[in-house]
Write a protein that holds these residues in place. Sequence first.
Motif, PDB file in Angstrom:
ATOM      1  N   THR A  42       0.856  -1.184   0.000  1.00  0.00           N
ATOM      2  CA  THR A  42       0.000   0.000   0.000  1.00  0.00           C
ATOM      3  C   THR A  42       0.892   1.234   0.000  1.00  0.00           C
ATOM      4  O   THR A  42       1.779   1.358   0.834  1.00  0.00           O
ATOM      5  CB  THR A  42      -0.911   0.031   1.244  1.00  0.00           C
ATOM      6  N   MET A  43       0.650   2.123  -0.943  1.00  0.00           N
ATOM      7  CA  MET A  43       1.404   3.366  -1.021  1.00  0.00           C
ATOM      8  C   MET A  43       0.655   4.447  -0.257  1.00  0.00           C
ATOM      9  O   MET A  43      -0.564   4.514  -0.312  1.00  0.00           O
ATOM     10  CB  MET A  43       1.555   3.795  -2.483  1.00  0.00           C
ATOM     11  N   GLU A  44       1.406   5.301   0.461  1.00  0.00           N
ATOM     12  CA  GLU A  44       0.823   6.465   1.111  1.00  0.00           C
ATOM     13  C   GLU A  44       1.230   7.703   0.343  1.00  0.00           C
ATOM     14  O   GLU A  44       2.353   7.801  -0.139  1.00  0.00           O
ATOM     15  CB  GLU A  44       1.299   6.581   2.557  1.00  0.00           C
ATOM     16  N   TRP A  45       0.300   8.648   0.278  1.00  0.00           N
ATOM     17  CA  TRP A  45       0.493   9.826  -0.558  1.00  0.00           C
ATOM     18  C   TRP A  45      -0.097  11.037   0.147  1.00  0.00           C
ATOM     19  O   TRP A  45      -1.149  10.936   0.770  1.00  0.00           O
ATOM     20  CB  TRP A  45      -0.258   9.584  -1.870  1.00  0.00           C
ATOM     21  N   PRO A  46       0.536  12.200   0.049  1.00  0.00           N
ATOM     22  CA  PRO A  46      -0.046  13.395   0.670  1.00  0.00           C
ATOM     23  C   PRO A  46      -1.419  13.711   0.068  1.00  0.00           C
ATOM     24  O   PRO A  46      -1.632  13.540  -1.125  1.00  0.00           O
ATOM     25  CB  PRO A  46       0.948  14.503   0.316  1.00  0.00           C
ATOM     26  N   SER A  47      -2.327  14.134   0.910  1.00  0.00           N
ATOM     27  CA  SER A  47      -3.660  14.516   0.436  1.00  0.00           C
ATOM     28  C   SER A  47      -3.890  15.997   0.715  1.00  0.00           C
ATOM     29  O   SER A  47      -3.023  16.672   1.265  1.00  0.00           O
ATOM     30  CB  SER A  47      -4.733  13.681   1.146  1.00  0.00           C
ATOM     31  N   GLN A  48      -5.055  16.470   0.368  1.00  0.00           N
ATOM     32  CA  GLN A  48      -5.418  17.865   0.624  1.00  0.00           C
ATOM     33  C   GLN A  48      -5.646  18.105   2.116  1.00  0.00           C
ATOM     34  O   GLN A  48      -5.623  19.230   2.578  1.00  0.00           O
ATOM     35  CB  GLN A  48      -6.678  18.244  -0.167  1.00  0.00           C
ATOM     36  N   GLU A  49      -5.872  17.048   2.877  1.00  0.00           N
ATOM     37  CA  GLU A  49      -6.084  17.140   4.323  1.00  0.00           C
ATOM     38  C   GLU A  49      -4.777  16.849   5.042  1.00  0.00           C
ATOM     39  O   GLU A  49      -4.339  15.707   5.085  1.00  0.00           O
ATOM     40  CB  GLU A  49      -7.148  16.119   4.762  1.00  0.00           C
ATOM     41  N   PRO A  50      -4.122  17.870   5.608  1.00  0.00           N
ATOM     42  CA  PRO A  50      -2.851  17.632   6.306  1.00  0.00           C
ATOM     43  C   PRO A  50      -2.994  16.541   7.367  1.00  0.00           C
ATOM     44  O   PRO A  50      -3.974  16.513   8.112  1.00  0.00           O
ATOM     45  CB  PRO A  50      -2.530  18.988   6.941  1.00  0.00           C
ATOM     46  N   GLY A  51      -2.029  15.640   7.400  1.00  0.00           N
ATOM     47  CA  GLY A  51      -2.031  14.553   8.367  1.00  0.00           C
ATOM     48  C   GLY A  51      -2.928  13.393   8.002  1.00  0.00           C
ATOM     49  O   GLY A  51      -3.016  12.429   8.747  1.00  0.00           O
ATOM     50  N   GLN A  52      -3.617  13.471   6.875  1.00  0.00           N
ATOM     51  CA  GLN A  52      -4.516  12.406   6.425  1.00  0.00           C
ATOM     52  C   GLN A  52      -4.042  11.888   5.072  1.00  0.00           C
ATOM     53  O   GLN A  52      -4.521  12.328   4.038  1.00  0.00           O
ATOM     54  CB  GLN A  52      -5.956  12.923   6.311  1.00  0.00           C
ATOM     55  N   PRO A  53      -3.089  10.962   5.051  1.00  0.00           N
ATOM     56  CA  PRO A  53      -2.574  10.499   3.757  1.00  0.00           C
ATOM     57  C   PRO A  53      -3.616   9.709   2.980  1.00  0.00           C
ATOM     58  O   PRO A  53      -4.474   9.050   3.553  1.00  0.00           O
ATOM     59  CB  PRO A  53      -1.394   9.609   4.143  1.00  0.00           C
ATOM     60  N   GLN A  54      -3.519   9.821   1.660  1.00  0.00           N
ATOM     61  CA  GLN A  54      -4.300   8.961   0.780  1.00  0.00           C
ATOM     62  C   GLN A  54      -3.536   7.651   0.662  1.00  0.00           C
ATOM     63  O   GLN A  54      -2.303   7.630   0.779  1.00  0.00           O
ATOM     64  CB  GLN A  54      -4.419   9.578  -0.605  1.00  0.00           C
ATOM     65  N   THR A  55      -4.233   6.575   0.419  1.00  0.00           N
ATOM     66  CA  THR A  55      -3.568   5.298   0.191  1.00  0.00           C
ATOM     67  C   THR A  55      -3.995   4.744  -1.159  1.00  0.00           C
ATOM     68  O   THR A  55      -5.112   4.980  -1.622  1.00  0.00           O
ATOM     69  CB  THR A  55      -3.887   4.274   1.298  1.00  0.00           C
ATOM     70  N   PHE A  56      -3.051   4.048  -1.786  1.00  0.00           N
ATOM     71  CA  PHE A  56      -3.265   3.440  -3.092  1.00  0.00           C
ATOM     72  C   PHE A  56      -2.606   2.066  -3.084  1.00  0.00           C
ATOM     73  O   PHE A  56      -1.608   1.869  -2.396  1.00  0.00           O
ATOM     74  CB  PHE A  56      -2.613   4.272  -4.201  1.00  0.00           C
TER      75      PHE A  56
END
Length: 159
Positions: A76-90
Amino acid sequence: MDILIPFAQTGRIGAARLGAELKDVVQELGPPWDYGSSTGADGLPYLYAYGSLEIAVCHAHCQVIDAVMVQTDWTTMEWPSQEPGQPQTFPGRPTYDEALRALDEAGCPWENYQPLTLEDQCAIRVPASGATFVFATDEGEKPVLCSVSVAQHRPHPCG
């Protein structure tokens, strides 16, 4: 692959691009989630990470970005999202066939890249951006994408 195709086409991920300054990325994404233990001449680390996104800066004094990498060999990759501290996962670990199909469908030309094609890996390069895709070719498995990166291969004046 949805996050990797725009990177392959442009060589950038938001403010993270060759020649930009680290402060611009920090302004956009917030402080790095992690950093490397090795330091440059200025005493600062030169590798910064936002999950699967890694940014390398000049080892001298300027903190100019000289490489942008996406580590894709995690389940699972983690990626910065528009919500600081809430990474997106792919999902990570796309195969060679999946990567080539996605590049072709996006109309993104690529070529085999011999300098990084070795016994246990193969590589392709997107000429327009310089993005390099490296795949592990472990025996008995389909090649799996390990990383996608752009890097500056010539020194720049600083200090």
